[in-house]
Each structure stands twice: as C-alpha cells, then as structure tokens.
Design an enzyme around this catalytic site. Structure first.
Site, PDB file in Angstrom:
ATOM      1  N   ASP A  98       0.836  -1.192   0.000  1.00  0.00           N
ATOM      2  CA  ASP A  98       0.000   0.000   0.000  1.00  0.00           C
ATOM      3  C   ASP A  98       0.872   1.243   0.000  1.00  0.00           C
ATOM      4  OD1 ASP A  98       0.768  -0.705   2.691  1.00  0.00           O
ATOM      5  OD2 ASP A  98      -0.591   0.852   3.408  1.00  0.00           O
ATOM      6  N   GLU A 160       0.086  -0.777   5.915  1.00  0.00           N
ATOM      7  CA  GLU A 160       1.129  -0.171   6.746  1.00  0.00           C
ATOM      8  C   GLU A 160       1.006   1.343   6.782  1.00  0.00           C
ATOM      9  OE1 GLU A 160       4.987   1.529   7.954  1.00  0.00           O
ATOM     10  OE2 GLU A 160       3.917   1.801   6.061  1.00  0.00           O
TER      11      GLU A 160
END
Length: 455
Positions: A98, A160
C-alpha cells in the site's frame, strides 16, 4: 558504529542478481502503476489488485504456496512460502504494497502513478516506499531461481501506511504459519545511496483527531462576533500550545531520548528537507536526536472552510488530525493520555473538546548483536562497498513491534530501500536504481550466509 572494511561479493551471486534486475525493474514499474492507497476507500479495489499482482509475482518466483489474507475490515496481505531445506532456518521477508496519497497529482513533475526515470532515479508513488521493498525480496528469490538456500516466508502487508490497524488480529489468526527465525524488513532508509544501514530504532506513532465545539450552530460573525467565539480560532489557539517558542514539544510526560550517533550536517538536512532560506530548525539537541530519539508533533490536516468561498460566520465546530511521533521507550497508549491531558488543560474559553485515536504504532529499539547481525553487516558492506552504519529512524513501522512481541526469539533486521532524496510520502517520490541493485545483492548474500552450508 560501522562495520569493518567490506569484502568482495561472490562473482556468481553478483552475476545472478545483475541478470534479474531488468525484469525486477519492469515489475516494479507495473506495481507503481496500481494506485494502492488503502487509506482512501475509493482505492480499495486498487489495493486488492495490487495484492493479487504481488501474489502472481510470488508464484512466478517459485513459491510453493501463496495466499492473499486479510483480517475483518483489513487490507489484503500476501503470504508466500518457500520451504526450508533440511536444517536451514526460515527467514521472513517483509514489505508493504500500500502507498500514501499523492498530496496532489498536479504538484508532481510527472504523473505519480506513471513511473518515469530521471538521472538514475525511478519516480512514482510507491517507487521507494515500499514497492521497492517488495521487489527487492522478489528479485532476491529470482536470483536463486526460486530455490533459496534457506526457508523463506514472504509477507507483504497492505495497510502499513494506515498504521496497520488490523495487523494484531491478522497475526493472532495466522501465528503458526508466520513463524520465522529471522525477519528482514525492507522498509527503511540508508544515509546515502552508497552507504548501507541497519536501522536499530524507530519512533512510534499516535494519530489523534482533536475536535473543538463552541456553538450549537453557525452564526453571523458581525451580529455575534466579539462576545461569542468560534471553534476554528479556539482550535488554532489550542494547537499552538503543543510547542514552545523554540518549537520543542511542550507536552509533559512524553519520553525524550538521547543519542551518541554522529550528527547530521545542518546544511545537508536543510537541503534534504527542502527548508526555505531563513526558516529555523525546531527544538533542541542534535539533529540526529531530534529526528529519531525525541517526540515530534505535527498538524496533518484541519477541517475548515476554504479561503475562496468562505462565509462571514462563526464556526460551531472544528477539528484537526494531529500526528505524534514517539521516542523509543515510550508507549502509544500512555502518550495519547499525555497529549489528551495537555489538550484538556489548555483548551481555551470553555470550549468543548473531544479527542479520538485514529491509529497507533509502537516505537522499537534493538541491540544489533549476535551472529545474524554480523552476517547482515558483512553482506550490506560487501554489496555497497562501504561499511554498514547503525542508525535510528524517525518514521514508524507498526509491524516491527507487533512481530517482535509475537515472535520474541526472532532476529529482526531493518534494512533500507530509500535514501534522503527519496521523498517518502512527499511529492516526486523516487528510488535510486543503483542503490536498488545493491539492496538486492546484499539480501541475496545474507540468505546464502544464513544457510547451514555457509556457516
């Protein structure tokens, strides 16, 4: 500290890495083209596409089993397995797929999700943080033709950049299948493109929403302004109390550390940060201490009317997202309590206050001693041709503290795929391609050195 004079990398391993780098670069560009911004619900499907793409790449790199998993409400993560040869340890290779929002596509020199090379750097959102980490791991596995000399567990997280809120639940559900002897986290930075680092401490994080209320409804600023205050002004006054006149964090009860590590040259830091002429540095202590061993507070966003089109009214409510970076040794829950208590004591004019925690991540520190760390230093030094340094990092990787708690016996190695010019989270993020090749070579050397036959 730094490691001794480096040795030469094995010729066969260097040749194998050189052979896989072109395809790794192409696959990195393909991943960058996927706008996997999990923090933005509009990109939830893109994040799932990104996970599927990583899973496909893992299968192509020889994984015997690949799963895309997620906790309830969480982002998709990829777990892939290369079973350990007899007597060999299992090494977890961690990265995340991500990425951060772009901060405004129009501000980028080239489109953020269309990778572009300039002066030996690959530009694009996620090109460094942390799709470069994903491809470092996969390129390493390809260099061994999908048959690494140790067991490998590839874990590629999908949230994250949102603080890993469902990671504890994911670990609890999949604990047995995620166990490893060594954990390599390719999500940090090196002090320069030709100087490798082991990151030995990271700050923690607490993102909180601060909301101030003053009125039942918006009212005319001329008819009521003066005796009646507005929430936005009250919020500004409140946020200003978080720092003293020197820019030092003014919240009592937060941990403040020190460091004996070499300091950063001020001119270098100012250039890397892009500080304007005449802008002062905040706080006290060495720059290294302020970056990695002291708390920091920043206002990330405010809900307020835009200047263009704003009306002559007193706002009834206003809120801000406040980011608190925690020094190693602190604890997120305790820090949130300290900041909340500070805000309660300083909220002006009897305004109503509500504080809500959005995301937390624990700080982390380790002693990089023992055989695994020695092997890692040797591999990094040989691949970079420069002694390895140990350094703290001001950023936060929630995964590290969570995994250290879950697997207390594992050696944790935090390595770098970025450098000070990478502009992580900022406009024109980039990866130095020469450094990327050195990172792959170092990781391949480390895996070989961890195999029983090499020890």
């Amino acid at each position: 500290m730094s490691s001794p004079t480096p040795s030469e990398p094995p010729a066969d391993l260097r040749a194998a890495v050189d052979a896989v780098l072109p395809d790794a670069r192409a696959d990195l560009e393909a991943l960058v083209r996927i706008p996997s911004i999990w923090a933005d619900p509009a990109h939830a499907e893109d994040t799932r596409r990104s996970a599927d793409a990583v899973a496909t790449l893992a299968r192509g790199a020889g994984a015997q089993r690949v799963d895309v998993i997620a906790a309830e409400g969480g982002a998709p993560a990829v777990v892939a397995h290369w079973p350990a040869p007899d007597g060999a340890p299992t090494v977890m290779l961690y990265a995340h797929h991500d990425v951060q929002p772009t901060g405004g596509d129009e501000l980028w020199t080239t489109a953020p999700f269309e990778p572009h090379e300039r002066d030996g750097r690959l530009y694009g959102r996620g090109a460094a943080d942390d799709k470069a980490g994903v491809m470092t791991h996969l390129a390493t596995l390809r260099a061994f033709d999908g048959r690494p000399p140790v067991g490998v567990l590839l874990f590629v997280e999908g949230e994250e950049e949102s603080g890993s809120p469902t990671l504890p639940a994911l670990l609890a559900e999949h604990r047995d299948s995620l166990a490893a002897d060594v954990i390599v986290i390719a999500d940090a930075a090196n002090p320069a493109v030709d100087v490798p680092a082991l990151t030995t401490s990271l700050r923690g994080l607490a993102n909180i929403v601060v909301e101030v209320s003053m009125l039942e409804r918006a009212v005319h600023s001329g008819m009521f302004g003066g005796p009646a205050g507005d929430a936005l002004t009250a919020l500004c006054r409140l946020l200003a109390t978080l720092h003293d006149d020197k820019g030092e964090v003014a919240v009592a009860g937060l941990t403040v550390g020190t460091s004996e590590a070499p300091d950063v040259e001020e001119d270098t830091f100012r250039g890397d940060a892009g500080l304007l002429d005449g802008v002062e540095l905040l706080g006290t202590g060495t720059i290294t201490e302020r970056l990695a061993h002291q708390p920091a507070i920043a206002v990330l966003g405010i809900d307020a009317p835009a200047v263009d089109g704003s009306a002559n009214i007193l706002l009834p409510r206003a809120r801000a997202m406040v980011s608190v970076r925690l020094a190693p040794g602190d604890e997120s829950g305790r820090a949130v309590e300290a900041v909340t208590e500070h805000l309660r004591r300083h909220v002006p004019w009897g305004a109503h206050l509500e504080v809500t925690t959005r995301a937390t991540g624990e700080p982390f520190a380790l002693e990089a001693t023992g055989d695994v760390y020695d092997l890692a230093r040797d591999a990094l030094s040989a691949a970079f041709g420069h002694g390895t340094v140990e350094m703290g990092m001001g950023g936060t990787i929630p995964f590290i503290a969570e995994f250290a708690r879950t697997f207390p016996g594992a050696a944790v190695l935090v390595t770098g795929v970025g450098d000070p010019a990478s502009r992580w989270h900022g406009v024109d993020e980039s990866l130095h391609l020469g450094m990327f090749g050195r990172c792959v070579l170092a990781e391949a050397m480390l895996l070989r050195s961890l195999a029983p036959a090499a020890r």
